[in-house]
Design a protein around this motif. Structure first.
Motif, PDB file in Angstrom:
ATOM      1  N   GLY A   1     -22.736  56.991  21.642  1.00 39.92           N
ATOM      2  CA  GLY A   1     -21.583  56.112  21.890  1.00 39.92           C
ATOM      3  C   GLY A   1     -20.995  56.342  23.264  1.00 39.92           C
ATOM      4  O   GLY A   1     -20.680  55.383  23.983  1.00 39.92           O
ATOM      5  N   ALA A   2     -20.844  57.599  23.668  1.00 41.37           N
ATOM      6  CA  ALA A   2     -20.305  57.912  24.998  1.00 41.37           C
ATOM      7  C   ALA A   2     -21.237  57.385  26.088  1.00 41.37           C
ATOM      8  O   ALA A   2     -20.778  56.818  27.092  1.00 41.37           O
ATOM      9  CB  ALA A   2     -20.111  59.421  25.149  1.00 41.37           C
ATOM     10  N   HIS A   3     -22.529  57.527  25.889  1.00 36.15           N
ATOM     11  CA  HIS A   3     -23.509  57.015  26.861  1.00 36.15           C
ATOM     12  C   HIS A   3     -23.417  55.496  26.969  1.00 36.15           C
ATOM     13  O   HIS A   3     -23.385  54.934  28.069  1.00 36.15           O
ATOM     14  CB  HIS A   3     -24.918  57.459  26.445  1.00 36.15           C
ATOM     15  N   TRP A   4     -23.328  54.819  25.832  1.00 31.40           N
ATOM     16  CA  TRP A   4     -23.227  53.360  25.842  1.00 31.40           C
ATOM     17  C   TRP A   4     -21.918  52.907  26.474  1.00 31.40           C
ATOM     18  O   TRP A   4     -21.871  51.878  27.152  1.00 31.40           O
ATOM     19  CB  TRP A   4     -23.376  52.802  24.435  1.00 31.40           C
ATOM     20  N   GLU A   5     -20.827  53.647  26.257  1.00 32.47           N
ATOM     21  CA  GLU A   5     -19.548  53.317  26.898  1.00 32.47           C
ATOM     22  C   GLU A   5     -19.664  53.427  28.412  1.00 32.47           C
ATOM     23  O   GLU A   5     -19.127  52.578  29.144  1.00 32.47           O
ATOM     24  CB  GLU A   5     -18.436  54.228  26.381  1.00 32.47           C
ATOM     25  N   ARG A   6     -20.363  54.443  28.897  1.00 33.10           N
ATOM     26  CA  ARG A   6     -20.557  54.576  30.351  1.00 33.10           C
ATOM     27  C   ARG A   6     -21.348  53.389  30.891  1.00 33.10           C
ATOM     28  O   ARG A   6     -21.021  52.832  31.939  1.00 33.10           O
ATOM     29  CB  ARG A   6     -21.268  55.893  30.688  1.00 33.10           C
ATOM     30  N   ILE A   7     -22.389  52.990  30.182  1.00 31.72           N
ATOM     31  CA  ILE A   7     -23.195  51.849  30.619  1.00 31.72           C
ATOM     32  C   ILE A   7     -22.359  50.568  30.614  1.00 31.72           C
ATOM     33  O   ILE A   7     -22.462  49.738  31.518  1.00 31.72           O
ATOM     34  CB  ILE A   7     -24.461  51.699  29.733  1.00 31.72           C
ATOM     35  N   ALA A   8     -21.505  50.414  29.618  1.00 35.55           N
ATOM     36  CA  ALA A   8     -20.656  49.232  29.536  1.00 35.55           C
ATOM     37  C   ALA A   8     -19.671  49.152  30.698  1.00 35.55           C
ATOM     38  O   ALA A   8     -19.220  48.060  31.059  1.00 35.55           O
ATOM     39  CB  ALA A   8     -19.895  49.214  28.208  1.00 35.55           C
ATOM     40  N   SER A   9     -19.364  50.284  31.300  1.00 32.21           N
ATOM     41  CA  SER A   9     -18.351  50.294  32.378  1.00 32.21           C
ATOM     42  C   SER A   9     -18.951  50.098  33.771  1.00 32.21           C
ATOM     43  O   SER A   9     -18.199  49.894  34.716  1.00 32.21           O
ATOM     44  CB  SER A   9     -17.555  51.595  32.332  1.00 32.21           C
ATOM     45  N   VAL A  10     -20.267  50.157  33.911  1.00 33.04           N
ATOM     46  CA  VAL A  10     -20.856  49.962  35.244  1.00 33.04           C
ATOM     47  C   VAL A  10     -20.908  48.486  35.578  1.00 33.04           C
ATOM     48  O   VAL A  10     -21.031  47.635  34.694  1.00 33.04           O
ATOM     49  CB  VAL A  10     -22.247  50.609  35.374  1.00 33.04           C
ATOM     50  N   ASP A  11     -20.820  48.178  36.862  1.00 31.42           N
ATOM     51  CA  ASP A  11     -20.833  46.783  37.290  1.00 31.42           C
ATOM     52  C   ASP A  11     -22.213  46.152  37.206  1.00 31.42           C
ATOM     53  O   ASP A  11     -22.328  44.970  36.927  1.00 31.42           O
ATOM     54  CB  ASP A  11     -20.310  46.667  38.732  1.00 31.42           C
ATOM     55  N   LYS A  12     -23.234  46.943  37.476  1.00 29.52           N
ATOM     56  CA  LYS A  12     -24.577  46.383  37.514  1.00 29.52           C
ATOM     57  C   LYS A  12     -25.574  47.406  37.007  1.00 29.52           C
ATOM     58  O   LYS A  12     -25.510  48.582  37.383  1.00 29.52           O
ATOM     59  CB  LYS A  12     -24.921  45.978  38.950  1.00 29.52           C
ATOM     60  N   LEU A  13     -26.482  46.965  36.169  1.00 27.49           N
ATOM     61  CA  LEU A  13     -27.538  47.849  35.671  1.00 27.49           C
ATOM     62  C   LEU A  13     -28.634  47.985  36.724  1.00 27.49           C
ATOM     63  O   LEU A  13     -28.911  47.037  37.455  1.00 27.49           O
ATOM     64  CB  LEU A  13     -28.134  47.314  34.374  1.00 27.49           C
ATOM     65  N   ARG A  14     -29.223  49.158  36.753  1.00 26.50           N
ATOM     66  CA  ARG A  14     -30.321  49.371  37.715  1.00 26.50           C
ATOM     67  C   ARG A  14     -31.586  48.761  37.208  1.00 26.50           C
ATOM     68  O   ARG A  14     -31.848  48.559  36.118  1.00 26.50           O
ATOM     69  CB  ARG A  14     -30.568  50.855  37.930  1.00 26.50           C
TER      70      ARG A  14
END
Length: 167
Positions: A154-167
């Protein structure tokens, strides 16, 4: 001359067939998370409490752990946005489970505490919730702390949700 056209309706004497999820859904982590959550909601409603929701239980637990904290500060601790938290706290207050008072330093801040009824309800629901937790985690690999794994995910997914753009 071939099969008759299908009208989309089934005959009364033929059982409905539930199609299996497509393989691309089974490979999608969001689909698995959604299934887990839907199953959890159904289990919570059946075995813990059909009225008090999981998020309401989380708020009551956080208020017990941090009495006198403001609802905005506790929102993050229970994984709710501040507007959802405010609405949920109003409902808990109307049910007589929590008390909300204005902060003496800032009237916009609402400080939370459990009422006697809230303490009683939380105690009762907590016992049933722990039994559900045990049942949900039975059968998982004893070497894996499943709750810790789910929280880390969940913490990992929350971090991904907060980034502007996926690599």
């Amino acid at each position: 001359m071939g099969e008759p056209a299908r009208t989309g309706r089934r005959r009364e004497d033929t059982p409905a067939v539930t199609p299996a999820p497509p393989s691309d859904l089974l490979a999608a982590p969001g689909y698995g998370a959604r299934r887990l959550y839907q199953a959890y909601l159904a289990a919570w409603n059946r075995h813990v409490d059909p009225v008090l929701t999981g998020p309401q239980f989380a708020v009551l637990s956080a208020v017990r752990a941090y009495p006198g904290s403001d609802q905005s500060s506790l929102a993050g601790a229970v994984a709710l946005d501040t507007s959802t938290m405010a609405d949920l706290c109003r409902r808990l207050e109307r049910r007589g489970l929590i008390q909300r008072v204005e902060s003496p330093h800032d009237a916009r801040r609402k400080l939370l505490s459990l009422t006697d009824e809230g303490k009683s309800v939380l105690s009762q629901v907590n016992r049933r919730a722990r039994r559900l937790d045990k049942a949900l985690l039975d059968g998982s690999d004893g070497d894996i702390d499943m709750a810790a794994l789910l929280n880390a995910l969940g913490a990992h997914w929350e971090r991904i949700a907060s980034v502007d753009k996926l690599r």
